[in-house]
Write an enzyme that holds these catalytic residues in place. Structure first.
Site, mmCIF file in Angstrom:
data_model
loop_
_atom_site.group_PDB
_atom_site.id
_atom_site.type_symbol
_atom_site.label_atom_id
_atom_site.label_comp_id
_atom_site.label_asym_id
_atom_site.label_seq_id
_atom_site.Cartn_x
_atom_site.Cartn_y
_atom_site.Cartn_z
ATOM 1 N N LYS A 123 0.874 -1.219 -0.080
ATOM 2 C CA LYS A 123 -0.071 0.063 -0.012
ATOM 3 C C LYS A 123 0.900 1.278 -0.176
ATOM 4 O O LYS A 123 1.590 1.562 1.006
ATOM 5 C CB LYS A 123 -1.068 -0.013 1.204
ATOM 6 C CG LYS A 123 -1.796 1.045 1.480
ATOM 7 C CD LYS A 123 -2.744 1.145 2.703
ATOM 8 C CE LYS A 123 -3.642 2.358 2.622
ATOM 9 N NZ LYS A 123 -4.567 2.390 3.734
ATOM 10 N N ASP B 291 -14.474 1.964 10.442
ATOM 11 C CA ASP B 291 -14.519 1.837 9.203
ATOM 12 C C ASP B 291 -14.936 0.311 8.790
ATOM 13 O O ASP B 291 -14.315 0.215 7.808
ATOM 14 C CB ASP B 291 -13.536 2.626 8.356
ATOM 15 C CG ASP B 291 -14.074 3.060 6.860
ATOM 16 O OD1 ASP B 291 -15.534 3.097 6.623
ATOM 17 O OD2 ASP B 291 -13.240 3.312 5.896
#
Length: 398
Positions: A113, A209
């Protein structure tokens, strides 16, 4: 001033300095200072990141031993992104771009990432990315994606998190499937999800989230929580945090109504929404804005009152006019043919209006639904082998 006075003053100055040095002791409140020598051989590009991580650690007040381990792992991890061969791009999110890559030394396929570098107003590394690195390097659990290391690119703008690679995320797996998960398969997924959430909450972390696209799924049926860009440590007594967290469809009603004091209960509401989505392939509450979202919740669960949610009237958004629907219609969406009585009871407790009464991850794992031996809830014959995934219409994405 005569020469003898100069000598006496010089001697006195040296003596005072030695005395001050003798009194100076290591600061036991900052254990990562004990690891300062480990930084000697680290690439200077890493030092700024590590300094910011240490600063973040102090602000978050995380446990000292954990932060000592986190810092040691960080210093050992600063390899170059050139050690990895990029294979293909997987997806782009709000806080970074994810690639599939191969470690040139070991041959292991990983997910990399690249963090988006949007500096803070006062300069330095963005707070959200710091918090994500800090948390990912301090946790380890079978139901949470494993973070292997943080590596650097050619500039300070290129910082990458290397994680274990998983073939699918749960959202795309459901979209590709021709049918929803059965109750028995949902039970297996929920067990893994709740175990990961319980681990986070016991370590004073709220994810903020949780949603199906942030749950990874491999071809062996293993589920892992990922994307900690909005996660943070919380404390007791609770502090005030921003209510603008959690993707709208999975956002708890207290956040939709403007609550700034919240804790792990907001994650449990998201878990309840995921539970419902696994059984239907569709989000339970799917609207475009906050007002429509809270109205959708009220239309399904009824408008809360003093009995169902004592603090409801004290929330900023409670003054707005919403639907007057007072009946609980959740069972109509999940009849016994879809969800057993025990399963419906667990879903209702996950979607309890009152955050104080909403079931915790630990209590949810003890719920009778997980020990229900009725045939509809105990058919484990299908599950997630690669052959069965293809038979059911799943794509093996990468």
């Amino acid at each position: 001033m005569v020469r003898g006075e100069v000598k006496a003053q010089s001697t006195f100055t040296r003596f005072s300095a030695m005395k001050r040095e003798k009194k100076r002791k290591p600061d036991d409140r900052r254990p990562f200072l004990a690891h300062h020598r480990d930084l000697a051989g680290v690439d200077l590009r890493c030092s700024d990141v590590l300094r910011d991580i240490r600063k973040m650690a102090r602000q978050e007040r995380t446990p000292e031993l954990r932060m000592a381990r986190e810092l040691k792992r960080s210093t050992e991890a600063c390899r170059s992104i050139e050690d990895y061969e990029k294979l293909n791009r997987i997806e782009e999110g709000s806080y970074g771009v994810v690639y599939r890559a191969r470690d040139k030394k070991s041959g292991e396929v990983v997910a990399v990432k690249k963090l988006k570098r949007e500096t803070e107003k006062g300069g330095g590394f963005p707070m959200i990315s710091l918090r994500e690195i800090n948390i990912l390097l301090s946790i380890r659990h079978p139901s949470i994606v494993d973070t292997k290391e943080v590596v650097m690119g050619s500039t300070m703008d290129s910082i990458f998190i290397v994680m274990e690679f998983m073939e699918n995320d749960l959202k795309r797996a459901m979209e590709a499937s021709k049918q929803p998960f059965s109750e028995s398969e949902t039970k297996q997924l929920m067990l893994q999800l709740l175990e990961g959430v319980m681990y986070l909450h016991k370590n004073w972390i709220i994810h903020r989230d949780l949603k199906t696209s942030n749950l990874l799924l491999n071809n062996s049926g293993e589920l892992k929580i990922c994307d900690f860009g909005l996660a943070r440590y919380y404390e007791s007594p609770l502090k005030l945090y921003t209510p603008w967290v959690v993707t709208l469809w999975y956002r708890a009603p207290e956040l939709l109504l403007g609550a700034k004091e919240y804790s792990s209960a907001i994650d449990m509401w998201s878990v309840g929404c995921i539970f419902a989505e696994l059984l239907t392939k569709e989000p339970l509450f799917k609207e475009r804005n906050e007002t429509a979202q809270i109205n959708s919740i009220f239309q399904t669960l009824g408008v809360p009152d003093e009995n169902t949610w004592p603090d409801y009237k004290n929330l900023p958004g409670a003054k707005l006019v919403f639907t007057k629907q007072k009946f609980h219609l959740l069972r109509d969406k999940f009849p016994p043919s879809v969800l057993s009585e025990y399963g419906y009871d667990l879903l209702s407790k996950l979607l309890d209006y009152d955050p104080q009464k909403r079931i915790t991850a630990e209590d949810a794992l003890r719920h009778p639904w997980f020990s229900d031996t009725s045939p509809a809830c105990n058919d484990m014959g299908l599950y997630f082998s690669c052959r069965n995934l293809r038979r059911r219409g799943f794509y093996l994405f990468y």
